[in-house]
Design a protein around this motif. Structure first.
Motif, PDB file in Angstrom:
ATOM      1  N   ALA A 244       0.815  -1.217   0.000  1.00  0.00           N
ATOM      2  CA  ALA A 244       0.000   0.000   0.000  1.00  0.00           C
ATOM      3  C   ALA A 244       0.846   1.264   0.000  1.00  0.00           C
ATOM      4  CB  ALA A 244      -0.935  -0.008   1.210  1.00  0.00           C
ATOM      5  N   GLU A 245       2.086   1.182   0.462  1.00  0.00           N
ATOM      6  CA  GLU A 245       2.914   2.386   0.526  1.00  0.00           C
ATOM      7  C   GLU A 245       3.220   2.963  -0.864  1.00  0.00           C
ATOM      8  OE1 GLU A 245       7.560   0.919   0.665  1.00  0.00           O
ATOM      9  OE2 GLU A 245       6.558   1.270   2.582  1.00  0.00           O
ATOM     10  N   ALA A 246       3.019   2.171  -1.924  1.00  0.00           N
ATOM     11  CA  ALA A 246       3.267   2.665  -3.281  1.00  0.00           C
ATOM     12  C   ALA A 246       2.089   3.452  -3.851  1.00  0.00           C
ATOM     13  CB  ALA A 246       3.592   1.501  -4.210  1.00  0.00           C
ATOM     14  N   LEU A 247       0.947   3.449  -3.168  1.00  0.00           N
ATOM     15  CA  LEU A 247      -0.255   4.061  -3.739  1.00  0.00           C
ATOM     16  C   LEU A 247      -0.118   5.559  -3.956  1.00  0.00           C
ATOM     17  CD1 LEU A 247      -3.135   2.159  -1.911  1.00  0.00           C
ATOM     18  CD2 LEU A 247      -2.535   2.069  -4.342  1.00  0.00           C
ATOM     19  N   ASP A 248       0.477   6.255  -3.020  1.00  0.00           N
ATOM     20  CA  ASP A 248       0.596   7.701  -3.188  1.00  0.00           C
ATOM     21  C   ASP A 248       1.518   8.052  -4.353  1.00  0.00           C
ATOM     22  OD1 ASP A 248      -1.188   8.265  -1.188  1.00  0.00           O
ATOM     23  OD2 ASP A 248       0.339   8.594   0.355  1.00  0.00           O
ATOM     24  N   LEU A 249       2.579   7.269  -4.555  1.00  0.00           N
ATOM     25  CA  LEU A 249       3.450   7.472  -5.705  1.00  0.00           C
ATOM     26  C   LEU A 249       2.662   7.357  -7.004  1.00  0.00           C
ATOM     27  CD1 LEU A 249       6.704   5.379  -5.049  1.00  0.00           C
ATOM     28  CD2 LEU A 249       6.569   7.847  -5.417  1.00  0.00           C
ATOM     29  N   ILE A 250       1.857   6.318  -7.091  1.00  0.00           N
ATOM     30  CA  ILE A 250       1.068   6.078  -8.307  1.00  0.00           C
ATOM     31  C   ILE A 250       0.048   7.184  -8.511  1.00  0.00           C
ATOM     32  CG2 ILE A 250      -0.588   4.494  -9.365  1.00  0.00           C
ATOM     33  CD1 ILE A 250       0.906   2.229  -7.787  1.00  0.00           C
ATOM     34  N   HIS A 251      -0.633   7.553  -7.444  1.00  0.00           N
ATOM     35  CA  HIS A 251      -1.676   8.574  -7.571  1.00  0.00           C
ATOM     36  C   HIS A 251      -1.081   9.935  -7.915  1.00  0.00           C
ATOM     37  CE1 HIS A 251      -5.632  10.226  -7.131  1.00  0.00           C
ATOM     38  NE2 HIS A 251      -5.245  11.068  -6.198  1.00  0.00           N
ATOM     39  N   ASP A 252       0.034  10.276  -7.291  1.00  0.00           N
ATOM     40  CA  ASP A 252       0.679  11.554  -7.608  1.00  0.00           C
ATOM     41  C   ASP A 252       1.120  11.601  -9.066  1.00  0.00           C
ATOM     42  OD1 ASP A 252       0.264  12.381  -5.027  1.00  0.00           O
ATOM     43  OD2 ASP A 252       2.334  12.059  -4.363  1.00  0.00           O
ATOM     44  N   ALA A 253       1.635  10.473  -9.569  1.00  0.00           N
ATOM     45  CA  ALA A 253       2.035  10.430 -10.975  1.00  0.00           C
ATOM     46  C   ALA A 253       0.828  10.607 -11.888  1.00  0.00           C
ATOM     47  CB  ALA A 253       2.732   9.103 -11.269  1.00  0.00           C
ATOM     48  N   TRP A 254      -0.270   9.977 -11.530  1.00  0.00           N
ATOM     49  CA  TRP A 254      -1.507  10.121 -12.317  1.00  0.00           C
ATOM     50  C   TRP A 254      -1.981  11.572 -12.315  1.00  0.00           C
ATOM     51  CZ3 TRP A 254      -6.575  11.384 -10.894  1.00  0.00           C
ATOM     52  CH2 TRP A 254      -7.549  11.162 -11.866  1.00  0.00           C
ATOM     53  N   LEU A 255      -1.947  12.209 -11.157  1.00  0.00           N
ATOM     54  CA  LEU A 255      -2.351  13.616 -11.082  1.00  0.00           C
ATOM     55  C   LEU A 255      -1.429  14.505 -11.928  1.00  0.00           C
ATOM     56  CD1 LEU A 255      -3.135  13.957  -7.262  1.00  0.00           C
ATOM     57  CD2 LEU A 255      -4.785  13.982  -9.145  1.00  0.00           C
ATOM     58  N   ASP A 256      -0.202  14.051 -12.097  1.00  0.00           N
ATOM     59  CA  ASP A 256       0.771  14.821 -12.870  1.00  0.00           C
ATOM     60  C   ASP A 256       0.728  14.489 -14.364  1.00  0.00           C
ATOM     61  OD1 ASP A 256       2.825  16.777 -12.901  1.00  0.00           O
ATOM     62  OD2 ASP A 256       4.352  15.204 -12.991  1.00  0.00           O
ATOM     63  N   GLY A 257      -0.245  13.695 -14.760  1.00  0.00           N
ATOM     64  CA  GLY A 257      -0.433  13.430 -16.181  1.00  0.00           C
ATOM     65  C   GLY A 257       0.143  12.135 -16.695  1.00  0.00           C
ATOM     66  N   VAL A 258       0.753  11.317 -15.833  1.00  0.00           N
ATOM     67  CA  VAL A 258       1.249  10.013 -16.273  1.00  0.00           C
ATOM     68  C   VAL A 258       0.058   9.074 -16.439  1.00  0.00           C
ATOM     69  CG1 VAL A 258       2.699   8.033 -15.672  1.00  0.00           C
ATOM     70  CG2 VAL A 258       3.460  10.361 -15.131  1.00  0.00           C
ATOM     71  N   ALA A 259       0.025   8.365 -17.555  1.00  0.00           N
ATOM     72  CA  ALA A 259      -1.093   7.458 -17.841  1.00  0.00           C
ATOM     73  C   ALA A 259      -0.847   6.132 -17.131  1.00  0.00           C
ATOM     74  CB  ALA A 259      -1.230   7.251 -19.341  1.00  0.00           C
ATOM     75  N   ILE A 260      -1.183   6.081 -15.855  1.00  0.00           N
ATOM     76  CA  ILE A 260      -0.889   4.915 -15.026  1.00  0.00           C
ATOM     77  C   ILE A 260      -2.137   4.461 -14.296  1.00  0.00           C
ATOM     78  CG2 ILE A 260      -0.085   6.357 -13.083  1.00  0.00           C
ATOM     79  CD1 ILE A 260       1.973   4.090 -12.503  1.00  0.00           C
ATOM     80  N   LEU A 303     -11.233   2.309  -2.007  1.00  0.00           N
ATOM     81  CA  LEU A 303     -12.415   3.129  -1.760  1.00  0.00           C
ATOM     82  C   LEU A 303     -12.242   4.568  -2.231  1.00  0.00           C
ATOM     83  CD1 LEU A 303     -13.378   1.792   1.770  1.00  0.00           C
ATOM     84  CD2 LEU A 303     -14.604   1.417  -0.361  1.00  0.00           C
ATOM     85  N   ASP A 304     -11.012   5.091  -2.184  1.00  0.00           N
ATOM     86  CA  ASP A 304     -10.838   6.486  -2.621  1.00  0.00           C
ATOM     87  C   ASP A 304     -10.395   6.596  -4.075  1.00  0.00           C
ATOM     88  OD1 ASP A 304      -8.040   6.080  -2.688  1.00  0.00           O
ATOM     89  OD2 ASP A 304      -7.715   7.015  -0.737  1.00  0.00           O
ATOM     90  N   GLY A 305     -10.348   5.472  -4.785  1.00  0.00           N
ATOM     91  CA  GLY A 305     -10.085   5.509  -6.215  1.00  0.00           C
ATOM     92  C   GLY A 305      -8.634   5.430  -6.611  1.00  0.00           C
ATOM     93  N   ARG A 306      -7.715   5.292  -5.665  1.00  0.00           N
ATOM     94  CA  ARG A 306      -6.309   5.169  -6.033  1.00  0.00           C
ATOM     95  C   ARG A 306      -6.006   3.796  -6.635  1.00  0.00           C
ATOM     96  NH1 ARG A 306      -3.239   6.264  -0.772  1.00  0.00           N
ATOM     97  NH2 ARG A 306      -5.219   5.507   0.107  1.00  0.00           N
ATOM     98  N   ILE A 307      -6.792   2.785  -6.308  1.00  0.00           N
ATOM     99  CA  ILE A 307      -6.708   1.479  -6.963  1.00  0.00           C
ATOM    100  C   ILE A 307      -7.866   1.384  -7.934  1.00  0.00           C
ATOM    101  CG2 ILE A 307      -6.803  -1.021  -6.643  1.00  0.00           C
ATOM    102  CD1 ILE A 307      -5.529  -0.631  -3.907  1.00  0.00           C
ATOM    103  N   ASP A 308      -7.576   0.957  -9.161  1.00  0.00           N
ATOM    104  CA  ASP A 308      -8.575   0.977 -10.221  1.00  0.00           C
ATOM    105  C   ASP A 308      -9.408  -0.293 -10.284  1.00  0.00           C
ATOM    106  OD1 ASP A 308      -7.795   3.536 -11.856  1.00  0.00           O
ATOM    107  OD2 ASP A 308      -5.914   2.529 -11.391  1.00  0.00           O
TER     108      ASP A 308
END
Length: 445
Positions: A244-260, A303-308
């Motif tokens: 779970a500790e990787a979720l914020d990395l993934i979400h921040d990248a998505w917010l920054d426009g990375v298609a992840i 639940l908050d949408g960080r996992i698709d």
């Protein structure tokens, strides 16, 4: 026509009638609406769901059919309410890393499919030139590893190889799906125990195995995938996230426009390291099942949408490969038939709804691979449907499951929710009749 007082539609759950013409959903009306139909079945309080779409299934045929095959895997899928699978490019022989191997896989699957089935291609060192031909042949994208896969014929990509694969995938407008663990953070059991300051424990101890694949291995590899996607513009998807500790990395990248995007699996959301018995190698998978706090953090991310999405990572093997100790046993969990009740058992306890499961296990995976007629009860969609009893409690018996070998960590566990019937493109799946699943090919996005 099927009627249900609990029909799960894109806009929520409500009583409805679903009329089918040929293989498609033709009309969705009110539960009591007098829609003409030559045959009507009233499910009453059984829920009517769209068929699940599982984009992470290891069938292993041809070459390792003694591990699992198309007939057994897709029969298990149908029994579990899964109407579409996408097969991984390993552990079959040959792996699906060129068009000849894809042709061999399609030939092996012919006439054996109880559900509709697509295929991933593989990205390994040296096959860059094969990716376009695989793409043109209809694979749904390409899988790679950043750490050893467990089979020699499917080696991992190093950082440079990952960047090259991302560049190719971006040019094809395809998708790279990544088993993300950094080998620099993987340890043997003795080194792991020493580095974590643990007391020496039997080699069969799950905690000892868990220390060999720490969360840092996933987080470090995810960071590398993000960097490659950012540099190339590729669409990337993180497979079976356990940390779970990787979720914020993934979400921040998505917010920054990375298609992840990112998935996790029922076993990470239901099981916990603290409850794995010593020597119970049926629980071994890579990355491993982590602790209860991590499991709760994964639920928060869902639940908050960080996992698709949530998919099975069904990866069975013969029983002799799952025996011994955690250091040597095969790392894979057989669960294709059980994902829906496992997830409903957890979701129901958390006050969640069937609409949540449909979003994570049907619509989301279908959208990931561009199968927009799958995974939803909507006019014009394929009539892939599941009658599900959300109140029924039952006990798992591994011997009663349809995948090839009776090995699963859920054996003996009581779950809530049971599949009563499954329809594929308008016809109820009858395993006493001939299988009618189709092979699927990627459509332009």
């Amino acid at each position: 026509m099927l009627r249900s007082r609990r029909t799960v539609l894109p806009d929520g759950e409500r009583p409805a009638a679903v009329a089918i013409a040929g293989e498609r959903i033709a009309v969705i009306g009110d539960y009591d609406e007098p829609i003409p139909a030559h045959r009507t079945e009233d499910l009453q309080d059984l829920a009517l769901l769209p068929g699940l779409v599982d984009t992470h299934v290891h069938v292993n045929e041809p070459g390792r059919t003694e591990w699992e095959g198309f007939a057994t895997a897709t029969r298990a899928a149908a029994a579990g309410g899964v109407t579409t699978i996408v097969d991984m490019p390993l552990n079959s022989l040959p792996p699906t890393v060129d068009t000849a191997a894809l042709a061999a896989k399609r030939a092996a699957a012919e006439g054996k499919l109880w559900v509709d089935t697509g295929f991933w291609g593989g990205a390994i060192p040296g096959n860059d030139a094969d990716l376009k031909s695989l793409h043109d042949a209809g694979v749904f994208g390409f899988k790679c590893f950043t750490a050893p896969s467990g089979v020699d014929e499917f080696p991992p990509l190093d950082a440079a190889g990952l960047h090259r694969a991302c560049a190719t995938v971006a040019a094809l407008d395809s998708l790279l799906i990544v088993h993300a663990e950094d080998p620099a953070h993987l340890h043997d059991a003795d080194a792991a125990v020493h580095s974590h300051g643990s007391q020496a424990s039997p080699r069969s101890d799950f905690g000892r195995f868990l220390a060999t694949r720490p969360e840092a291995a996933e987080t470090s590899a995810v960071r590398e995938v993000i960097a490659a996607a950012r540099a190339t513009g590729a669409r990337v998807h993180i497979l079976h996230l356990a940390a779970a500790e990787a979720l914020d990395l993934i979400h921040d990248a998505w917010l920054d426009g990375v298609a992840i995007t990112v998935e996790t699996c029922p076993h990470y959301l239901h099981l916990a390291a603290e409850r794995v018995p010593d020597g119970a190698t049926a629980f071994k998978c890579c990355p491993p099942i982590r602790g209860e706090a991590n499991r709760d953090a994964l639920w928060a991310g869902l639940l908050d949408g960080r996992i698709d999405i949530v998919v099975s990572d069904h990866s069975p093997s013969p029983p002799h490969m799952k025996t011994g100790d955690f250091a040597t046993a095969w790392g894979g969990i057989a669960s294709l038939q059980l994902g829906l009740p496992v997830m409903w058992t957890e979701a129901r306890a958390r006050g969640l709804a069937l609409t949540d499961l449909v979003r994570w296990m049907s619509t989301g995976p279908a959208d990931l691979v561009g199968l927009h007629r799958k995974g939803r009860i909507a006019t014009g969609a394929d009539a892939d449907l599941v009658a599900f009893d959300p109140e029924r409690a039952w006990t798992v018996r591994a011997a009663d499951l349809h995948h090839r070998h009776p090995v699963t960590p859920y054996d003996g566990e009581t779950l809530t929710g049971a599949v009563a019937a499954t329809w594929l493109r308008g016809a109820r799946i009858d395993t006493d009749a001939a299988p009618r699943g189709r092979q699927l090919r990627r459509s332009p996005r």
